[in-house]
Design a protein around this motif. Sequence first.
Motif, PDB file in Angstrom:
ATOM      1  N   GLY A  91       6.766   9.130  -1.717  1.00 48.96           N
ATOM      2  CA  GLY A  91       5.604   8.182  -1.546  1.00 48.96           C
ATOM      3  C   GLY A  91       5.007   8.311   0.033  1.00 48.96           C
ATOM      4  N   THR A  92       5.572   8.951   0.622  1.00 48.59           N
ATOM      5  CA  THR A  92       5.495   8.922   2.115  1.00 48.59           C
ATOM      6  C   THR A  92       4.283   9.817   2.567  1.00 48.59           C
ATOM      7  OG1 THR A  92       6.972  10.927   2.485  1.00 48.59           O
ATOM      8  CG2 THR A  92       7.811   8.427   2.517  1.00 48.59           C
ATOM      9  N   ILE A  93       3.982  10.799   1.966  1.00 48.80           N
ATOM     10  CA  ILE A  93       2.789  11.822   2.543  1.00 48.80           C
ATOM     11  C   ILE A  93       1.397  11.283   2.555  1.00 48.80           C
ATOM     12  CG2 ILE A  93       1.689  14.012   1.999  1.00 48.80           C
ATOM     13  CD1 ILE A  93       4.340  14.611   3.228  1.00 48.80           C
ATOM     14  N   ARG A  94       1.152  10.343   1.740  1.00 48.36           N
ATOM     15  CA  ARG A  94      -0.083   9.619   1.768  1.00 48.36           C
ATOM     16  C   ARG A  94      -0.139   8.901   2.924  1.00 48.36           C
ATOM     17  NH1 ARG A  94      -2.488   6.459  -3.192  1.00 48.36           N
ATOM     18  NH2 ARG A  94      -2.695   8.716  -3.954  1.00 48.36           N
ATOM     19  N   ARG A  95       0.747   8.272   3.548  1.00 47.00           N
ATOM     20  CA  ARG A  95       0.926   7.423   4.722  1.00 47.00           C
ATOM     21  C   ARG A  95       0.887   8.486   6.063  1.00 47.00           C
ATOM     22  NH1 ARG A  95       2.202   2.112   3.375  1.00 47.00           N
ATOM     23  NH2 ARG A  95       1.441   1.897   1.429  1.00 47.00           N
ATOM     24  N   LEU A  96       1.574   9.417   5.921  1.00 51.43           N
ATOM     25  CA  LEU A  96       1.762  10.175   7.100  1.00 51.43           C
ATOM     26  C   LEU A  96       0.736  11.255   7.650  1.00 51.43           C
ATOM     27  CD1 LEU A  96       5.717  11.096   6.447  1.00 51.43           C
ATOM     28  CD2 LEU A  96       4.712   9.122   7.691  1.00 51.43           C
ATOM     29  N   VAL A  97      -0.130  11.460   6.586  1.00 45.95           N
ATOM     30  CA  VAL A  97      -1.032  12.551   7.075  1.00 45.95           C
ATOM     31  C   VAL A  97      -2.429  12.130   6.087  1.00 45.95           C
ATOM     32  CG1 VAL A  97       0.110  14.478   7.369  1.00 45.95           C
ATOM     33  CG2 VAL A  97      -0.929  14.008   5.070  1.00 45.95           C
ATOM     34  N   PRO A  98      -3.644  12.435   6.711  1.00 39.11           N
ATOM     35  CA  PRO A  98      -4.838  12.081   6.218  1.00 39.11           C
ATOM     36  C   PRO A  98      -5.199  13.015   5.009  1.00 39.11           C
ATOM     37  CG  PRO A  98      -5.275  13.349   7.988  1.00 39.11           C
ATOM     38  CD  PRO A  98      -3.896  13.052   8.027  1.00 39.11           C
ATOM     39  N   PRO A  99      -6.024  12.424   3.997  1.00 41.40           N
ATOM     40  CA  PRO A  99      -6.171  13.063   2.614  1.00 41.40           C
ATOM     41  C   PRO A  99      -6.396  14.462   2.840  1.00 41.40           C
ATOM     42  CG  PRO A  99      -7.222  10.976   2.550  1.00 41.40           C
ATOM     43  CD  PRO A  99      -6.554  11.229   4.009  1.00 41.40           C
ATOM     44  N   GLU A 100      -7.368  14.947   3.839  1.00 40.82           N
ATOM     45  CA  GLU A 100      -7.466  16.354   4.390  1.00 40.82           C
ATOM     46  C   GLU A 100      -6.501  17.028   4.414  1.00 40.82           C
ATOM     47  OE1 GLU A 100      -8.731  14.021   7.833  1.00 40.82           O
ATOM     48  OE2 GLU A 100      -9.018  13.981   5.646  1.00 40.82           O
TER      49      GLU A 100
ATOM     50  N   PRO B 189       5.057   0.133  -0.191  1.00 34.32           N
ATOM     51  CA  PRO B 189       4.143   0.231  -1.263  1.00 34.32           C
ATOM     52  C   PRO B 189       3.037  -0.866  -1.291  1.00 34.32           C
ATOM     53  CG  PRO B 189       6.523  -0.254  -2.207  1.00 34.32           C
ATOM     54  CD  PRO B 189       6.672  -0.186  -0.860  1.00 34.32           C
ATOM     55  N   GLU B 190       1.805  -0.470  -1.806  1.00 39.34           N
ATOM     56  CA  GLU B 190       1.194  -1.680  -2.253  1.00 39.34           C
ATOM     57  C   GLU B 190       1.248  -2.297  -3.286  1.00 39.34           C
ATOM     58  OE1 GLU B 190      -2.737   0.268  -1.921  1.00 39.34           O
ATOM     59  OE2 GLU B 190      -2.708   0.808   0.176  1.00 39.34           O
ATOM     60  N   ARG B 191       1.456  -3.689  -3.329  1.00 36.13           N
ATOM     61  CA  ARG B 191       1.529  -4.315  -4.662  1.00 36.13           C
ATOM     62  C   ARG B 191       0.469  -5.598  -4.713  1.00 36.13           C
ATOM     63  NH1 ARG B 191       5.755  -2.521  -7.962  1.00 36.13           N
ATOM     64  NH2 ARG B 191       5.130  -4.259  -9.281  1.00 36.13           N
ATOM     65  N   ASP B 192      -0.077  -5.666  -5.876  1.00 33.51           N
ATOM     66  CA  ASP B 192      -1.024  -6.698  -6.095  1.00 33.51           C
ATOM     67  C   ASP B 192      -0.643  -7.968  -6.587  1.00 33.51           C
ATOM     68  OD1 ASP B 192      -2.955  -4.865  -5.893  1.00 33.51           O
ATOM     69  OD2 ASP B 192      -3.017  -4.308  -7.812  1.00 33.51           O
ATOM     70  N   GLY B 193       0.905  -8.186  -6.398  1.00 34.89           N
ATOM     71  CA  GLY B 193       1.510  -9.435  -6.804  1.00 34.89           C
ATOM     72  C   GLY B 193       2.999  -9.407  -6.951  1.00 34.89           C
ATOM     73  N   PRO B 194       3.663 -10.235  -7.403  1.00 27.66           N
ATOM     74  CA  PRO B 194       5.012 -10.299  -7.636  1.00 27.66           C
ATOM     75  C   PRO B 194       5.309  -9.232  -8.737  1.00 27.66           C
ATOM     76  CG  PRO B 194       4.420 -12.063  -8.337  1.00 27.66           C
ATOM     77  CD  PRO B 194       3.288 -11.750  -7.932  1.00 27.66           C
ATOM     78  N   PRO B 195       6.344  -8.171  -8.550  1.00 27.82           N
ATOM     79  CA  PRO B 195       6.724  -7.233  -9.596  1.00 27.82           C
ATOM     80  C   PRO B 195       6.977  -7.856 -10.973  1.00 27.82           C
ATOM     81  CG  PRO B 195       8.225  -7.405  -7.849  1.00 27.82           C
ATOM     82  CD  PRO B 195       7.401  -8.134  -7.491  1.00 27.82           C
TER      83      PRO B 195
ATOM     84  N   ALA C 127      15.514   4.904  -9.576  1.00 28.50           N
ATOM     85  CA  ALA C 127      15.079   4.798  -7.992  1.00 28.50           C
ATOM     86  C   ALA C 127      13.632   4.799  -7.805  1.00 28.50           C
ATOM     87  CB  ALA C 127      15.720   5.856  -7.314  1.00 28.50           C
ATOM     88  N   GLY C 128      12.862   5.391  -8.634  1.00 31.95           N
ATOM     89  CA  GLY C 128      11.356   5.257  -8.704  1.00 31.95           C
ATOM     90  C   GLY C 128      10.787   4.125  -8.877  1.00 31.95           C
ATOM     91  N   VAL C 129      11.183   3.074  -9.360  1.00 27.57           N
ATOM     92  CA  VAL C 129      11.056   1.824  -9.820  1.00 27.57           C
ATOM     93  C   VAL C 129      10.981   0.950  -8.588  1.00 27.57           C
ATOM     94  CG1 VAL C 129      11.300  -0.362 -11.128  1.00 27.57           C
ATOM     95  CG2 VAL C 129      11.313   1.926 -12.292  1.00 27.57           C
ATOM     96  N   TYR C 130      12.238   1.091  -8.065  1.00 26.46           N
ATOM     97  CA  TYR C 130      12.337   0.129  -6.915  1.00 26.46           C
ATOM     98  C   TYR C 130      11.809   0.885  -5.601  1.00 26.46           C
ATOM     99  CZ  TYR C 130      15.953  -2.366  -9.617  1.00 26.46           C
ATOM    100  OH  TYR C 130      16.558  -3.080 -10.297  1.00 26.46           O
ATOM    101  N   ALA C 131      11.445   2.177  -5.698  1.00 20.69           N
ATOM    102  CA  ALA C 131      10.816   2.578  -4.474  1.00 20.69           C
ATOM    103  C   ALA C 131       9.177   2.249  -4.395  1.00 20.69           C
ATOM    104  CB  ALA C 131      10.933   4.327  -4.632  1.00 20.69           C
ATOM    105  N   ASP C 132       8.845   1.785  -5.594  1.00 17.43           N
ATOM    106  CA  ASP C 132       7.369   1.130  -5.779  1.00 17.43           C
ATOM    107  C   ASP C 132       7.364  -0.231  -5.750  1.00 17.43           C
ATOM    108  OD1 ASP C 132       6.018   3.523  -5.952  1.00 17.43           O
ATOM    109  OD2 ASP C 132       6.150   3.581  -8.114  1.00 17.43           O
ATOM    110  N   ARG C 133       8.789  -0.861  -5.473  1.00 21.72           N
ATOM    111  CA  ARG C 133       8.789  -2.234  -5.108  1.00 21.72           C
ATOM    112  C   ARG C 133       9.200  -2.649  -3.701  1.00 21.72           C
ATOM    113  NH1 ARG C 133      12.007  -5.419  -9.884  1.00 21.72           N
ATOM    114  NH2 ARG C 133      10.683  -4.879 -11.886  1.00 21.72           N
TER     115      ARG C 133
END
Length: 418
Positions: free
Chosen positions: A143-152, A211-217, A82-88
């Motif tokens: 992978g959600t916390i980084r999007r929901l709150v700022p780094p601080e 998730p951010e991707r640099d191209g096709p997985p 599931a982790g693989v697909y959650a990053d895709r």
Amino acid sequence: MGEADEKVKHSGPLLPEAPSSSPFRRRDFTLFWTAGAVDGLGTCASSLFLPLILLGAGYPAGLAGLVASVALVSGLVVAPVAGVYADRWPRKPMMYVAALVAAGAMGSVFVAVALGHVVLVHVLLAAVVEQAAGATYGAAASGTIRRLVPPEGYSRAIGYLQARDQGVQIVGPTLGGVLYQLARWVPLLADAVSFLLVAVLSKAIRTDLTPERDGPPPSFTRDLAEGLRFVCAEPFLRFVVVWTAGINALLGALYFHAVFASHARGAGPSSIGLILTLAGVGGLLGALAPPWLVRRVPPARIVTGASWAMVPTAAGLAFASRTWAYGLLLGGVSLIVPSVVVVVQTRAMLVTPDRLLARMGTVLGTAGQAVAVLSPLAAGVLVAAYGGRTVALGCAGAFAGLALYATVRAGLVTGEAP
């Protein structure tokens, strides 16, 4: 932005926490936090009583236990996949679809129990599907916390998530017991409804969690291997794997040591329940402390100090003779652990690129849980063979080894060379 640039951006020291930046001021974090609370309450309310339902249907205890074990293992197996697909894939749809699948699985068991047609194979399949769906939801959620709150705000947000989970562990079993007294099927209905609420809350999140991707997985196997390689190549994450796996195994052994030793001394179910309640309260209080602690104590000192503090606390279990003493000592250990968890999880997010967050989270989680699965068996065998005091002292010695390891590697917590 490429991976190298992103890693430079996020690999510095832990960011100072702004005293007034409550994550609950952000709508989407509140929805995410609430979804996890509802999910945890529903799961705790039903999972503890699923074996009782099988026993009530005439199945032997061995088969009931096998169902629980197979379900847990299935979650561990599915998590890395599931982790693989959650990053895709977009993570939000994964979250609410997984919740709907789990609702269907538990809803089918509820119907079977209500109609009086409990079949072992059906319950086993439903439990496996629920655990697999839960692992999928957890992979996407990691992978959600980084999007929901700022780094601080990372450490405060993670602290609130820890407090939520500890609170659920205290309230959930009690709620399940109350519901079970109404009727055997009520906890299952509550679990199914809770998953439906989780789906609604997850779908209501407005933040883009893709998730951010640099191209096709690349291929699945390459994606899976990339996540493993990243964790193995990052010194801090290697430290987290060792520390987390060790702590999970030792805490599990101590909990079951306390249960077995108390039972051997003639303690009843209510007394043993007191042990777990005190431990849960300690964990809840410990989870509320990190935001305050991180602002005043360097992260490396939190990790090393907490690691060493667990040694005498664990050793005290070797000489405890009262149920309340077991509970207080376990509560002390549970009070200490969350601060370290918040520190290491915060830094783990800072050193991990967004496109690898789910794989990093599932690798760390699977490593810790896989070891913890063996704790009940190990505790039972060791207590029977060597006695409770020897097991507790052995755990204290192992805690000392982990504390020494944390002291040597403390520089990794702040991004310095060990």
